[in-house]
Write a protein that holds these residues in place. Structure first.
Motif, mmCIF file in Angstrom:
data_model
loop_
_atom_site.group_PDB
_atom_site.id
_atom_site.type_symbol
_atom_site.label_atom_id
_atom_site.label_comp_id
_atom_site.label_asym_id
_atom_site.label_seq_id
_atom_site.Cartn_x
_atom_site.Cartn_y
_atom_site.Cartn_z
ATOM 1 N N MET C 96 -44.166 16.148 71.731
ATOM 2 C CA MET C 96 -43.199 16.805 70.188
ATOM 3 C C MET C 96 -44.885 16.257 69.886
ATOM 4 O O MET C 96 -45.530 15.327 68.726
ATOM 5 C CB MET C 96 -42.343 16.313 69.969
ATOM 6 C CG MET C 96 -41.774 16.820 68.679
ATOM 7 S SD MET C 96 -39.832 16.664 68.138
ATOM 8 C CE MET C 96 -39.531 17.677 67.093
ATOM 9 N N PHE C 98 -45.885 17.301 64.939
ATOM 10 C CA PHE C 98 -45.247 17.122 63.284
ATOM 11 C C PHE C 98 -45.954 17.480 62.787
ATOM 12 O O PHE C 98 -47.274 17.941 63.123
ATOM 13 C CB PHE C 98 -44.942 16.108 63.361
ATOM 14 C CG PHE C 98 -44.372 14.990 64.041
ATOM 15 C CD1 PHE C 98 -42.749 15.061 64.141
ATOM 16 C CD2 PHE C 98 -44.422 14.262 65.479
ATOM 17 C CE1 PHE C 98 -41.678 15.069 65.002
ATOM 18 C CE2 PHE C 98 -43.472 13.533 66.202
ATOM 19 C CZ PHE C 98 -42.434 13.464 65.871
ATOM 20 N N SER C 104 -48.021 11.802 60.456
ATOM 21 C CA SER C 104 -47.659 11.298 61.329
ATOM 22 C C SER C 104 -48.103 10.615 63.137
ATOM 23 O O SER C 104 -48.073 10.002 63.321
ATOM 24 C CB SER C 104 -47.792 12.522 62.841
ATOM 25 O OG SER C 104 -47.885 13.351 61.973
ATOM 26 N N LEU C 105 -49.737 9.638 62.159
ATOM 27 C CA LEU C 105 -50.494 8.352 62.816
ATOM 28 C C LEU C 105 -50.000 7.641 62.315
ATOM 29 O O LEU C 105 -50.224 7.079 61.211
ATOM 30 C CB LEU C 105 -51.522 9.060 62.808
ATOM 31 C CG LEU C 105 -52.455 10.365 64.384
ATOM 32 C CD1 LEU C 105 -53.423 9.923 63.830
ATOM 33 C CD2 LEU C 105 -51.754 10.029 65.098
ATOM 34 N N GLN C 114 -53.125 4.489 69.867
ATOM 35 C CA GLN C 114 -51.870 5.440 70.193
ATOM 36 C C GLN C 114 -51.488 6.493 71.422
ATOM 37 O O GLN C 114 -50.974 6.722 71.385
ATOM 38 C CB GLN C 114 -52.160 6.098 68.816
ATOM 39 C CG GLN C 114 -51.885 4.952 67.635
ATOM 40 C CD GLN C 114 -51.056 5.909 65.707
ATOM 41 O OE1 GLN C 114 -50.491 6.412 65.835
ATOM 42 N NE2 GLN C 114 -52.470 4.894 65.161
ATOM 43 N N ILE C 115 -52.857 6.679 71.354
ATOM 44 C CA ILE C 115 -52.979 7.180 72.501
ATOM 45 C C ILE C 115 -52.201 7.004 74.455
ATOM 46 O O ILE C 115 -51.438 7.486 74.553
ATOM 47 C CB ILE C 115 -54.020 9.042 72.346
ATOM 48 C CG1 ILE C 115 -54.111 9.414 71.619
ATOM 49 C CG2 ILE C 115 -54.247 9.356 74.069
ATOM 50 C CD1 ILE C 115 -55.861 9.733 71.187
ATOM 51 N N MET C 166 -53.171 14.378 67.625
ATOM 52 C CA MET C 166 -51.843 14.520 67.683
ATOM 53 C C MET C 166 -51.499 15.288 69.325
ATOM 54 O O MET C 166 -50.480 14.869 70.232
ATOM 55 C CB MET C 166 -50.962 15.107 66.707
ATOM 56 C CG MET C 166 -50.891 14.249 65.387
ATOM 57 S SD MET C 166 -48.972 13.113 66.002
ATOM 58 C CE MET C 166 -48.239 13.776 66.103
ATOM 59 N N MET C 169 -52.529 13.276 72.364
ATOM 60 C CA MET C 169 -51.206 12.663 72.329
ATOM 61 C C MET C 169 -50.415 13.034 72.894
ATOM 62 O O MET C 169 -49.676 12.006 74.257
ATOM 63 C CB MET C 169 -50.750 11.760 70.965
ATOM 64 C CG MET C 169 -49.775 10.330 71.112
ATOM 65 S SD MET C 169 -49.222 9.777 69.839
ATOM 66 C CE MET C 169 -50.953 9.746 69.130
ATOM 67 N N ASP D 216 -43.143 9.352 58.934
ATOM 68 C CA ASP D 216 -43.274 10.584 60.054
ATOM 69 C C ASP D 216 -43.704 9.838 61.668
ATOM 70 O O ASP D 216 -43.502 9.598 62.531
ATOM 71 C CB ASP D 216 -44.343 11.417 60.121
ATOM 72 C CG ASP D 216 -43.800 12.518 59.291
ATOM 73 O OD1 ASP D 216 -42.028 11.793 58.666
ATOM 74 O OD2 ASP D 216 -44.318 12.791 58.501
ATOM 75 N N TYR D 217 -44.657 8.663 61.198
ATOM 76 C CA TYR D 217 -45.036 8.669 62.432
ATOM 77 C C TYR D 217 -44.442 6.991 63.460
ATOM 78 O O TYR D 217 -44.665 6.921 64.577
ATOM 79 C CB TYR D 217 -46.484 7.018 61.933
ATOM 80 C CG TYR D 217 -46.870 6.145 61.049
ATOM 81 C CD1 TYR D 217 -46.027 4.877 61.724
ATOM 82 C CD2 TYR D 217 -46.090 6.815 59.820
ATOM 83 C CE1 TYR D 217 -46.290 4.344 60.649
ATOM 84 C CE2 TYR D 217 -46.989 5.698 58.822
ATOM 85 C CZ TYR D 217 -46.368 4.306 58.860
ATOM 86 O OH TYR D 217 -46.026 2.884 58.120
ATOM 87 N N VAL D 218 -43.531 6.411 62.685
ATOM 88 C CA VAL D 218 -42.146 6.359 63.209
ATOM 89 C C VAL D 218 -41.511 7.194 64.596
ATOM 90 O O VAL D 218 -41.304 7.069 65.616
ATOM 91 C CB VAL D 218 -41.341 5.515 62.745
ATOM 92 C CG1 VAL D 218 -40.463 5.119 63.040
ATOM 93 C CG2 VAL D 218 -42.199 4.695 61.442
ATOM 94 N N THR D 220 -42.743 9.639 65.303
ATOM 95 C CA THR D 220 -43.984 9.742 66.478
ATOM 96 C C THR D 220 -43.838 9.036 68.006
ATOM 97 O O THR D 220 -44.458 9.142 68.630
ATOM 98 C CB THR D 220 -45.534 9.617 66.044
ATOM 99 O OG1 THR D 220 -45.693 11.090 64.429
ATOM 100 C CG2 THR D 220 -46.576 10.020 66.464
ATOM 101 N N ALA D 223 -40.678 9.265 70.205
ATOM 102 C CA ALA D 223 -41.183 11.001 70.322
ATOM 103 C C ALA D 223 -41.891 10.657 71.636
ATOM 104 O O ALA D 223 -42.170 11.092 72.387
ATOM 105 C CB ALA D 223 -41.797 11.611 69.758
ATOM 106 N N LYS D 224 -42.428 8.933 71.992
ATOM 107 C CA LYS D 224 -43.599 9.063 72.874
ATOM 108 C C LYS D 224 -42.469 8.387 73.590
ATOM 109 O O LYS D 224 -42.798 7.845 75.470
ATOM 110 C CB LYS D 224 -44.818 7.798 72.790
ATOM 111 C CG LYS D 224 -46.063 8.775 72.016
ATOM 112 C CD LYS D 224 -47.082 7.344 72.055
ATOM 113 C CE LYS D 224 -47.136 7.539 70.190
ATOM 114 N NZ LYS D 224 -48.293 6.283 70.162
ATOM 115 N N HIS D 235 -45.193 -0.172 65.406
ATOM 116 C CA HIS D 235 -44.980 0.720 64.608
ATOM 117 C C HIS D 235 -44.680 0.195 62.794
ATOM 118 O O HIS D 235 -45.019 0.711 62.115
ATOM 119 C CB HIS D 235 -44.734 1.766 65.354
ATOM 120 C CG HIS D 235 -45.759 2.287 66.586
ATOM 121 N ND1 HIS D 235 -46.689 3.240 65.958
ATOM 122 C CD2 HIS D 235 -45.527 2.058 67.105
ATOM 123 C CE1 HIS D 235 -46.682 3.315 67.554
ATOM 124 N NE2 HIS D 235 -46.558 2.897 67.849
#
Lengths: 595, 273, 615, 319
Positions: C96, C98, C104-105, C114-115, C166, C169, D216-218, D220, D223-224, D235
């Motif tokens: 997903m 966003f 979002s990061l 993060q990736i 993103m 990722m 949001d990143y939480v 994200t 979602a991973k 995070h």
């Protein structure tokens, strides 16, 4: 008992027909005991007795660690700078005077070979000379011998105003000469009935000349030995963290055989009195704690654990109230409570008498101080022979009311009495200290019932007892109607103590309120009696004169004594210790041991 | 809600209580020393036999008043300083923040001693003994606790003054004063009130700690902190002595903090959406 | 499409617990996504499209939400899976991305980490392997110098680059399905085109399916094979994108489509034209009304801006000295007549908003002159300036943020009157009622607070507030950009109506080219703080001269699947920054006049045609 | 980075100067006298007290004393204690390590309690755990430290007889026993201080985590496919810590204030108890120096917080 009879008795002791103890017992019965009885005997050529702890151990050392807890922490170790008892206690571990006072007021030789007496030639007949014989083979901790030079030096050191030693008073008006290496002669300017002040007790600890010689006067504070004491005492200095902990180790060369018992010594400081008592009585973390100004109930509960016990010894300290006969609310020539003014109501003896009746001394003793003090109507209580037998106290709201009614003080609509528009409303000041505040509360309540309104005020001790001229809250300023505090009687003789009642010591702006007479009250009769006592070599006559001074002030109800204080200490149950109300707690620490 | 109730009961208790329980706070009764709670003394007595319920109610007035007044001082001073710093663009802000940091490093105790010494007589003349001490303690506690509020307000101002509605009002020709008073301040005040609620409890605790160090109210004024302090040596035989003031402080702190939490939610505009 | 959909959603419903009551936000939504298919979920705000996406991933808050129905992926119903198994699905089978790349990061972790996180988790790779794979992925999403950038933190990347991260990722574990939730909404239009292009390309390369959530019909037309239209939590219409655009069945779909501004639709209309009014029940548009010419060409311009320059200093270092400057507005000149709308267009950071605020002296400009009705605004003292501000008012982008949440709308509208002492309390109340009516609201709403209104209503309130002092000029800074299409149309229409009625001059700042085309008389294109092209609307849209203007127009998605553009060259060009060193001297700019009033900045390489100095 | 540090450092200098001036004025104006104990003792002639005041310069004007003090400070001379008659720096140096040890450990304990509890509570807001944690936190900061300290003593020292309540700096044991003894006596002061701070820190951590958890990143991260533990620890926590660092730094003066009381109760020979005794004895040079050291420590901790802030948050560039 007449003066004559007394002399006979002393003669009997001298000739051995009457035992010392018997003499003291008789004096006791007459209300005239121990310490001064000892002095009396000494002046009459009879040696001092000894009420010290009998020492049982047969060899020095082997006692392990002795842990002493002083809730006020020692901050310095030079006995002549020692501003408080805590410091004197700490320095006394390392330094010794020529003689110390035991709990009954007997003079016990320490660095002296013997106590001077008429018999051994130590005291001159005119009361001007005292000759001390020093103990031989006493060594300083660094191995150097102790001699008369050290004694002479100590006097010079303390007498030098630039040194600013607290003990300077004992050395200013005397001449000290070395007769030989182990003999020292003191010459007083005036005949001095109480000669045992220089080189004795708290003020008398001898400094090693070879450590302090270069640091006399202005340089005194630079002496390394101020913090690393080298003395003659039973324990040698190891380490000192001011305000925290002091450690010592046994002095193997101590001049009393088989002493001391403990190998090491630790004096820890800080905290409060209650927890200090706990550490000895409840948890046994410490062996000895000092100056336990704790409500007696609390102490008693702690004692039930059985780990330790509380010990009290008499002292000359007195808790008392001053009724201000001058006007604290009017300023005259830049000062309040000036002798040029008159208090609107407290200058009336009837009012003062009534207030004296409103103090429930028995309850104060019973519920607040317990073993810490004995209710009294006399300013001087110790040695008992200086205690007035005439002065009595009573608690009666009824009588107080009657006196005030008769004197014309009528209750107003608010229940407070007044006369000529002057209300009996007073500010009652003391220092911050739990028992004092409770005492204030008790007195306030009784006064309320007699139509007197008290406003209680309490001042932080460091401010109350400060000598800051600019501060209105110091006890010597007396900017209040009533105040309460304790005054210390430093030696078993009330002469210097009673200078609080002489006219030339009245605290005022001129002497920067450093005068000793805080009450501002004076009476020519008291002045006269005091002056006479200063020169009177006959101990009995002298005692009578001093009692007179005391009685004049107490009967005028300017000074309202409350309690004769005791010194309270706690020790572990297996610790044999010996403290005295006339000297510091460690005065005889060499003789402490564990069973 | 429950917390508001608890606080209301406490406040009502100290205000109305003395009327319903007219026992004098300093009535000494040696026959009832350290009595446990009973019908005569619902909260027991202390070591002079004084009734603890009466003392609690009387002292509670002072404790609560100290708490709220100190909070008021801290928040008002903090808000004013924070607002000035937050609105000034260049020079005033660093100076004020410097002052704030400076105050953060000041020691309370010597300062209190000083204030007592310097102002006691003047304040006493105007406000009476208790009033004078009260004002001093409030000023010292509040005066040394405004800094976090100032920082908070400043941060709020810095973010709010960039908000579009503030810019919108500015674009309308509003003066700075109007901007601050009508728009920024009301929006910044939410977190300040939350911080303020915490100040109330901090001040009550601070007062009791001052009592512990012998610098608080005169010892004959039984504030809750003082009662707790007096009780500490008798905990083993008279735990009730400490229990009631301790519980009162705890309940006050608890309820005030919960009210603070509630206010935080109430002041959050997102909540309504 | 195919017999075996990758994902089939059946009767999906999601409810949230709000103050102890369950409120259904998504109601019985069903659709399927085939292999390699792109399905768009389109709808306006509050239609439930994002919640649908989160529900598929089971990412709604556990305790306060309830999902029912079924979501079949690879034969398993995701809604029935245990938590641990669902975690295996996330990031591995479904990934997903966003809306907000800026948030979002995780700001405190490197992008490489993060990736790699998903790779290590789902693929069981070692650190080193994951790192190598990360570099490959970053290359794939066209991030330059990938090897050196994997250790950078997100704040070192621009919005577009972050969205690429993103995507990298999301692609890490080669998911079967990518859910993209408004991935380009927050981006500038040129960057949006790049990202859409990238997604399409990667979809082909990786053979994955995409569920694309958007509110922008242009984007839908551009990217989706099939489209699901959502309205009020329900899927009201599903079909191929071509069908939906050509033959919308549901009235809502029709309304949506007719409200969408289409670039180029204004050809032949000399003046701004309101959006057609749409019949709510049928969704069919009424014929648009023409508006007469409102521009007072004969009079002196209301606003004359000459060489307006605004710069900000960037401070740093030991003593906080200036280290560089943002040349936000650089020698901008234009004028604006009564009844005229001048649109300032450009992408983020081009200085268009700063220009608007500098004109009002909300930001203090460095130099230049601004004449309002011939009076120099720059020379005014603070008090006079405050007074003069009533002639020029401003409307902002976010109607919620521009109303004080603690003030009733009545008080808010009356405030400018109060501030300028134009009315007594009673008069102000009357005036407020009149203004509310004027902007299409009911006067009895005056006692309510902003949060009780919808976005469109709030913007009407803001307009009413701006009108209260009867200004000459209104600076509308992205005033309709944040609104849903249908609402946007209404607000634009209101503004046009007010312009006609009150002879207002608008400085219309916007990045939305389609709206600009509809409302403006003239257009100025800004790039890096400078106007690169200015001229009549028809000229700019019909005959763009500057390369940047062309690029901007090209990037606008066209809401017509039939005209879906051919693939562009995949660019990763970013917007340039207007930060310059302290000693930077801006070059003297020259402009050439293409046609009357149509000026284009001459870049160094430009042909030396008829040249007029920037005046 | 270096520039940043240097800059912060340069800012601290005028702050410290300002603090010293204010402190000095406060102390100079404050009433009291270091020689109070002599007051009621008739053996000590009044002249001695007057001479001592003159000798220590107590009667000089404030500005003169301040300048003298400043000049001496600049030469590394911290002054001379009235009460101990030794150099103040010696006195303080003996005690700083203990204070740092006790405060440091208590802060570590406070964070060790506050972080897990605050994070766990915030990840499950309004759950039973959260409610209990909240209530306990309120209990924690509604009890003054002098009171909890006493409760601990009654329980652990007197009832259970497990721990000593007098802190000794001169433990004579060897090897591991030395550490053991030190630990035993430090437990109670550290706990008292730690619990009090933990209470407020828990509230900070909780609200900070609550703020971060909705970002949001939480989502994200979830979602991973990361599990809750990883999401929370990796995070959420680090981001949530950023504002907590600032709050903790703001708390430092309060922490030192609390340490004063705790040191007093347990007789910890730190600079806090030194301050109290100096204050009771009106030992101005010591009060001055200790408060100044406190001020320096506060400034230092703020500096550390800034560094930590930069380390936690890569967006802060030290440029």
């Amino acid at each position: 008992m007449t003066e004559h009879e007394l002399r006979d008795l002393i003669a009997e002791v001298a000739e051995g027909r009457l035992s010392r103890r018997g003499f003291v017992r008789r004096m006791l019965a007459l209300g005239l005991t121990a310490p001064m009885a000892g002095m009396m005997l000494a002046h009459s050529g009879v040696a001092f007795a000894d009420a010290t702890l009998p020492y049982k151990p047969t060899k020095a050392g082997g006692g392990g660690l002795l842990k002493v807890l002083l809730w006020q922490a020692p901050t310095l170790l030079n006995p002549h700078f020692a501003s408080g008892t805590k410091d004197q206690i700490a320095s006394r571990i390392f330094f010794e005077p020529l003689a110390g006072w035991d709990k009954e007021g007997n003079l016990i030789p320490q660095l002296a070979a013997e106590v001077p007496s008429r018999e051994n030639g130590g005291l001159s007949a005119d009361g001007r000379e005292v000759t001390w014989k020093l103990k031989r083979n006493v060594k300083w901790h660094d191995g150097k011998p102790f001699t008369a030079d050290d004694v002479v030096f100590t006097a010079e050191y303390a007498a030098d105003p630039a040194t600013a030693a607290f003990t300077t008073g004992a050395y200013t008006n005397i001449k000290v000469e070395k007769i030989d290496d182990h003999t020292v002669k003191i010459t007083f300017r005036e005949p001095t009935p109480f000669w045992a002040d220089p080189f004795v007790g708290v003020t008398g600890q001898i400094l090693p000349k070879h450590h302090f010689g270069e640091y006399k006067g202005a340089k005194s504070r630079e002496a390394p030995a101020n913090l690393k004491p080298v003395g003659t005492g039973p324990y040698k200095f190891v380490d000192f963290k001011p305000g925290d902990v002091l450690t010592g180790e046994r002095n193997p060369d101590y001049h009393v055989p088989n002493q001391p018992f403990f190998d090491r010594l630790e004096v820890k400081g800080g905290g409060d009195a209650v927890s200090a008592a706990r550490a000895v009585l409840q948890t046994g973390e410490y062996d000895y704690a000092w100056n336990l100004q704790v409500e007696d109930d609390v102490l008693k509960r702690m004692e039930t654990g059985g780990r330790g016990r509380v010990s009290t010894v008499v002292s000359g300290d007195i808790e008392f109230i001053i009724l201000n006969t001058t006007d604290p609310w009017t300023e005259v020539d830049g000062e309040r409570s000036s002798v040029k003014t008159k208090h609107p109501t407290l200058s009336d003896p009837k009012v003062r008498e009534a207030i004296n009746l409103l103090i429930d001394r028995d309850s104060i003793q019973k519920f607040i101080y317990g073993r810490g003090g004995t209710a009294t109507a006399s300013f001087v209580n110790q040695p008992p022979r200086f205690k007035s037998q005439k002065l009595k106290y009573e608690f009666s709201i009824e009588k107080a009311n009657k006196i005030l009614d008769d004197a014309g003080y009528k209750r107003g609509s608010d229940g407070i009495r007044e006369k000529d528009g002057k209300k009996l409303k007073y500010v009652f000041q003391t220092s911050i200290n739990a028992p004092r505040q409770k005492t204030q509360a008790i007195i306030k309540q009784a006064c309320q019932r007699a139509g007197i309104d008290l406003e209680l005020k309490s001042v932080t001790a460091s401010v109350f007892f400060s000598s800051d001229v600019a501060n209105p809250d110091t006890y010597t300023k007396l900017y209040c109607d009533m105040e309460m505090y304790t005054t210390t009687q430093p030696q078993p003789d009330p002469e210097r103590f009673l200078n609080q009642f002489v006219s030339w010591e009245i605290a005022n702006k001129e002497n920067k309120w450093l005068g000793r007479n805080v009450s501002r009250y004076s009476d020519p009769a008291a002045d006269e009696a005091y002056r006479a006592a200063q020169k009177e070599l006959d101990p009995v006559k002298r005692a009578a004169l001093l009692i007179k001074v005391n009685e004049i002030f107490c009967e005028a109800h300017v000074i309202l004594p409350l309690l004769s204080r005791t010194r309270v200490a706690a020790g572990a149950s297996n610790l044999m210790f010996d403290h005295s109300g006339w000297d510091v707690d460690t005065w005889n620490i060499a003789a402490w041991y564990r069973t | 809600m429950a917390s508001t109730g608890v606080l209301a009961i406490l406040v009502a208790g100290v205000l109305v209580g003395p009327l319903l329980w007219p026992v004098p706070i300093d009535e000494i009764d040696f026959s009832a020393r350290l009595a446990t709670p009973s019908a005569d003394h619902p909260f027991g007595t202390d070591d002079l036999g004084q009734d603890l319920l009466a003392r609690m109610m009387y002292g509670g007035r002072i404790s609560l008043a100290v708490g709220f007044a100190a909070m008021l001082v801290a928040t008002v001073v903090g808000t004013v300083i924070g607002a000035i710093a937050g609105m000034s663009r260049r020079y005033l802000d660093p100076v004020l923040m410097w002052v704030t940091d400076l105050f953060l490093s000041l020691p309370q105790l010597p300062l209190l001693l000083l204030v007592i010494y310097l102002f006691r007589d003047e304040l006493k003349a105007v406000f009476g003994v208790e009033g004078g001490v009260f004002i001093m303690i409030v000023v010292v506690i509040g005066g040394l606790r405004w800094m976090p509020v100032a920082r908070l307000v400043r941060a709020q101002f810095l973010s709010l003054r960039e908000k579009e509605f503030v810019e919108a009002v500015r674009a309308m020709g509003a003066s700075r004063w109007r901007l601050v008073v009508r728009h920024i301040l009301p929006n910044a005040i939410g977190p300040v009130i939350v911080a303020g609620t915490i100040e109330v409890s901090a001040a009550i605790i601070a007062e009791s700690t001052l009592s512990f160090l012998g610098l608080g109210f005169p010892p004959d004024i039984p504030t809750w902190g003082r009662l707790l302090f007096d009780a500490k040596d008798h905990l083993d035989v008279a735990p009730h002595w400490a229990l009631f003031p301790g519980a009162a402080i705890f309940l006050t702190v608890l309820s005030i903090n919960f009210i603070g939490d509630g206010l935080r939610d109430a002041f959050d505009p997102r909540r309504v959406m | 499409m195919t017999t075996h959909p990758v994902l089939s959603v059946d009767k999906l419903s999601t409810a949230f617990r709000v103050e102890r009551r369950w409120r259904e936000v998504v109601r019985s939504v069903s659709f399927t996504i085939g292999p390699k298919e792109t399905v768009a979920l389109v709808g306006e705000s509050g239609s439930g499209k994002s919640v649908t996406a989160l529900s598929l991933m089971r990412l709604t808050p556990r305790d306060s939400s309830r999902i029912t129905g079924s979501v079949i992926l690879g034969g398993r119903d995701l809604l029935q899976l245990p938590d641990a198994a669902m975690r295996q699905v996330r990031g591995d089978e479904i990934a997903m991305i966003f809306q907000e790349p800026m948030t979002s990061l995780n700001p405190v972790l490197t992008i490489g980490f993060q990736i790699a996180e998903a790779l290590i988790l789902h693929r069981g790779m070692s650190r080193a392997e994951a790192e190598a794979e990360t570099v490959r992925l970053l290359d794939k999403v066209r991030i330059p110098a990938a090897t050196s950038r994997i250790h950078d933190y997100p704040h070192r990347f621009s919005g577009g680059m972050r969205q690429r991260v993103m995507i990298a990722m999301a692609l890490a574990c080669r998911p079967k399905l990518l859910i993209a939730d408004e991935p380009t909404t927050a981006l500038d239009v040129t960057i949006q085109a790049q990202i859409l292009e990238l997604i399409k390309l990667l979809q082909e390369e990786e053979g994955m399916s995409v569920l694309f959530i958007t509110h922008d019909m242009g984007v839908v037309a551009e990217i989706a094979d099939r489209t699901v239209v959502m309205y009020g939590g329900e899927a009201v219409e599903t079909g191929t994108t071509a069908d939906i655009f050509a033959r919308p069945a549901h009235p809502y779909t029709r309304m949506l489509l007719s409200a969408v501004p289409r670039l180029g639709s204004m050809a032949g209309h000399p003046h701004p034209v309101p959006f057609p009014k749409i019949d709510r029940t049928t969704g069919l548009p009424a014929p648009p009304e023409e508006i007469p010419d409102t521009v007072a060409r004969a009079e002196r311009p209301v606003l004359e801006v000459q060489d307006l320059t605004t710069r900000f200093e960037i401070r740093g270092g030991l003593l906080g000295r200036a280290r560089g400057r943002v040349h936000a507005v650089e020698k901008v000149s234009f004028d604006l007549r009564q009844g005229e709308t001048l649109a300032l267009v450009g992408e983020s950071g081009c200085g268009k908003s700063t220009t608007g605020r500098s004109v009002m002296r909300l930001i203090e400009p460095l130099s230049g002159s601004v004449l309002l009705d011939g009076e120099d605004i720059m020379a005014l003292g603070e008090r006079e300036l405050r007074e003069r501000r009533r002639k020029m008012q401003m409307i902002f982008q976010d109607p919620f943020a521009s109303l004080d949440p603690r003030m009733t709308v009545g008080a808010a509208i009356a405030e400018p009157l109060v501030i300028n002492r134009l009315a007594s309390r009673a008069e102000a109340r009357e005036k407020t009622a009149e203004l509310l009516r004027r902007v299409g609201l009911s006067p009895d709403m005056a006692g309510r607070f902003p949060h009780e209104f919808s976005g469109g209503q709030r913007q009407r309130i803001c307009i009413a507030r701006a009108l209260a002092v009867r200004p000459r000029l209104i600076v509308a800074d992205e005033s309709v950009s944040a609104l849903d299409v249908s609402v946007k149309a209404q607000v634009v229409n209101l503004m046009l109506e007010l312009q006609a009625g009150m002879k207002l001059a608008y400085l219309f700042i916007s990045h939305d080219m389609a709206v600009v085309e509809r409302v403006s008389h003239r257009v100025a294109v800004m790039y890096l703080g400078e106007i690169v092209e200015i001229g009549p609307r028809a000229e700019i849209f019909g005959n763009p001269q500057h390369s940047y203007t062309r690029r901007l127009l090209e990037a606008v998605p066209v809401p017509d699947p039939a005209r879906r553009r051919e693939k562009h060259r995949l660019s990763n060009e970013e917007l340039k920054s207007p930060i310059r060193p302290l000693d930077y001297v801006p070059p003297e700019r020259l402009y050439r006049e293409v046609s009357p009033g149509h000026m284009v900045q001459v870049s160094d390489s430009a042909p030396p045609l008829p040249v007029v100095a920037a005046a | 980075m270096a520039t940043y540090l240097l800059r912060r450092f340069l800012i601290a200098i005028p702050s410290l100067l300002g603090i010293s001036l204010v402190l000095f004025t406060v102390l100079a104006l404050a009433p009291g006298d270091p020689f109070e104990e002599l007051a009621t003792n008739p053996n000590v002639p009044p002249e001695v007290r007057t001479a001592l005041r003159a000798k220590f310069g107590i009667d000089d004007p404030v500005m003169v004393r301040y300048l003298r003090w400043l000049a001496a400070m600049a030469q590394g001379d911290w002054g001379f204690s009235f009460a101990s008659r030794i150099d103040v720096d010696q006195l303080i140096l003996q005690r700083v390590p203990v204070t740092l040890f006790v405060i440091g450990s208590s802060q570590i304990l406070a964070l060790a309690i506050a972080l897990p509890i605050g994070i766990y509570a915030a990840m499950r807001p309004y759950s039973v755990f959260d409610q209990i944690a909240n209530t306990l936190a309120f209990v924690g900061f509604s009890l003054p430290t002098f009171f909890t300290g006493l409760l601990f003593i009654l329980l652990f020292s007197i009832q259970l007889d497990w721990l000593p309540f007098v802190y000794r700096s001169d433990i004579s044991a060897e090897g591991w026993r030395w550490y053991w003894e030190h630990l035993r006596q430090a437990i109670m002061p550290i706990m008292v201080l730690g619990f009090f701070q933990a209470a407020s820190y828990t509230r900070y951590v909780r609200s900070s985590v609550l703020d971060v958890a909705r970002l949001d990143y939480v989502t994200t991260a979830r979602a991973k496919g990361l599990d809750e533990r990883t999401v929370t620890l990796r995070h959420v926590s680090r981001n949530a810590l950023i504002p907590v660092v600032t709050l903790v730094a703001l708390q430092m003066p309060a922490v030192f204030g609390g340490a004063i009381v705790t040191e007093q109760i347990f007789r910890v020979p730190g600079i806090g108890s030194l301050l109290i005794s100096a204050m009771l004895a009106n030992d101005t040079p010591v009060i001055m120096a200790v408060t100044f050291v406190f001020a320096c420590l506060v400034v230092l901790f703020n500096l550390i917080a800034d560094l930590l802030y930069g380390w936690l948050d890569p967006r802060i560039s030290f440029g």
